[in-house]
Design a protein around this motif. Sequence first.
Motif, mmCIF file in Angstrom:
data_model
loop_
_atom_site.group_PDB
_atom_site.id
_atom_site.type_symbol
_atom_site.label_atom_id
_atom_site.label_comp_id
_atom_site.label_asym_id
_atom_site.label_seq_id
_atom_site.Cartn_x
_atom_site.Cartn_y
_atom_site.Cartn_z
ATOM 1 N N LYS A 5 0.840 -1.195 0.000
ATOM 2 C CA LYS A 5 0.000 0.000 0.000
ATOM 3 C C LYS A 5 0.869 1.237 0.000
ATOM 4 N N TYR A 35 -7.132 4.743 -8.283
ATOM 5 C CA TYR A 35 -7.431 3.750 -7.251
ATOM 6 C C TYR A 35 -8.255 2.596 -7.832
ATOM 7 N N TYR A 39 -7.009 -1.295 -8.468
ATOM 8 C CA TYR A 39 -7.734 -2.414 -7.859
ATOM 9 C C TYR A 39 -8.146 -3.438 -8.923
ATOM 10 N N LEU A 45 -5.681 -2.980 -2.953
ATOM 11 C CA LEU A 45 -5.985 -1.568 -2.715
ATOM 12 C C LEU A 45 -4.692 -0.769 -2.836
#
Length: 156
Positions: A5, A35, A39, A45
């Motif tokens: 992340k 984003y 994904y 994420l």
Amino acid sequence: MKLGKQNIFSIAKYITKKYNINSSIKLQKLMYFSYIYFYKKTGLLLFDEKFEAWVYGPVLREIYYHTRDYGLFFNYFPSSEIKFRDNKIVEIKTSKKIIPDLKNETVCKLIDEALIDYSKLSAMLLVAEAHKSEYWIKARNGLDISLPSDRDIIIN
């Protein structure tokens, strides 16, 4: 492919510089489309923070407050440390926390792929595109278009 992340401020910094962004609304929507694309391509994420379903489309509250207070400047966070003694301020220290550059080449490549067309649109056209997003529509379910909301947009 090790992605992990990412820091939302590093992503904002990358997008702002690479695409010469001069609007916080445009930045927010480009981050949203990045984003979603990330994904869909990876099943992961891009970052932990959640978008909220605001009137003008998805918004990351942390980015909103940063751009409201400091503009589209993502080199560092101004911060203050206040020391109290007997309920009185005895010392205030100010400092700057550097926002790191986004260095993961795979993440940068995926963001660039996501924004190849979106980056050419105006802020308001991006708002219109975000309003078509199934995730934003679902989060806004039952709300009039003009009503404020802090509902999280769930992307899965």
